[in-house]
Design an enzyme around this catalytic site. Sequence first.
Site, PDB file in Angstrom:
ATOM      1  N   ARG A  55      -3.708  12.258   4.509  1.00 18.87           N
ATOM      2  CA  ARG A  55      -2.418  12.249   5.213  1.00 18.87           C
ATOM      3  C   ARG A  55      -1.715  10.923   4.956  1.00 18.87           C
ATOM      4  O   ARG A  55      -2.335   9.872   5.029  1.00 18.87           O
ATOM      5  CB  ARG A  55      -2.659  12.433   6.707  1.00 18.87           C
ATOM      6  N   ASP A  92       1.583   4.305   2.500  1.00 19.37           N
ATOM      7  CA  ASP A  92       0.845   3.713   1.370  1.00 19.37           C
ATOM      8  C   ASP A  92      -0.396   2.930   1.793  1.00 19.37           C
ATOM      9  O   ASP A  92      -0.786   1.974   1.119  1.00 19.37           O
ATOM     10  CB  ASP A  92       1.774   2.801   0.537  1.00 19.37           C
ATOM     11  N   ARG A  93      -0.986   3.330   2.918  1.00 19.20           N
ATOM     12  CA  ARG A  93      -2.200   2.673   3.414  1.00 19.20           C
ATOM     13  C   ARG A  93      -2.002   1.177   3.726  1.00 19.20           C
ATOM     14  O   ARG A  93      -2.957   0.423   3.766  1.00 19.20           O
ATOM     15  CB  ARG A  93      -3.367   2.841   2.421  1.00 19.20           C
ATOM     16  N   MET A  94      -0.735   0.795   3.915  1.00 16.19           N
ATOM     17  CA  MET A  94      -0.434  -0.600   4.278  1.00 16.19           C
ATOM     18  C   MET A  94      -0.314  -0.697   5.798  1.00 16.19           C
ATOM     19  O   MET A  94       0.719  -1.096   6.342  1.00 16.19           O
ATOM     20  CB  MET A  94       0.862  -1.055   3.583  1.00 16.19           C
TER      21      MET A  94
END
Length: 209
Positions: free
Chosen positions: A8, A187-189
């Site tokens: 996700r 973006d997994r940031m």
Amino acid sequence: MTLARVRREYRGGFPALLESRAPAAPLPLLRRWLRDALHHGFLEPNAMTLATVDTRGRPRARMVLLKQADARGLTFYSNLESAKARELDGQPHAALVLWWPELHRQVRVARVSAVESDAYFATRPRGAQLGAWASPQSRVVRSRAALERNLAAARARFEGKDVPRPPHWGGFRLVPRAIEFWQGRPDRMHDRLRYARAAGGWRRTRLGP
Ligand SMILES: Cc1cc2nc3c(=O)[nH]c(=O)nc-3n(C[C@H](O)[C@H](O)[C@H](O)COP(=O)(O)O)c2cc1C
């Protein structure tokens, strides 16, 4: 099964967790996030994973319900003879995780000690009060029927009376040593702000996602 492909992206306009908007101490932020979760009407917004260890350092985790969060700590209730209670007696350290998937938020708590009993029992529905008498939590029971017999016996014992708190049932107050707030970002940031106790207050740091 395609678990490896389940993924996700954390988009959806949730506010970033920035130092400029975060308080100097974690409790107001925890309470704000709890209020947000309650406000959204999620199923079990106060459910949290509680991890404890036995005296040999082997961990065990299970869900419990957070019933109070204030300056004294985080409180949940349980059977005082359960596996978790025995582990907390022997090794008064634990970790908690709250997760609100719809808000892309997680809170992690590391804590030290404390056990207490509480008047909260009186506010539980009668069925839950009787259940506390009927269940030898974490012990082997012979059958479902044996449990039902325990419940019937408790019902008969307290018929027409208030159900008192069983001596083996009470609250645990976890006193946080550190609390980390995690806000999912694209973006997994992700944003991670960690509060750790420091002389007289809290030290806040940002962690890499
Ligand atoms: C959503 C959810 C909430 C729960 N809340 C509690 C709770 O507040 N107290 C409790 O003793 N058990 C609660 N349970 C049951 C525990 O997860 C666990 O099965 C039980 O306490 C025995 O754990 P133990 O053998 O590790 O002591 C909950 C389970 C779920 C799924």
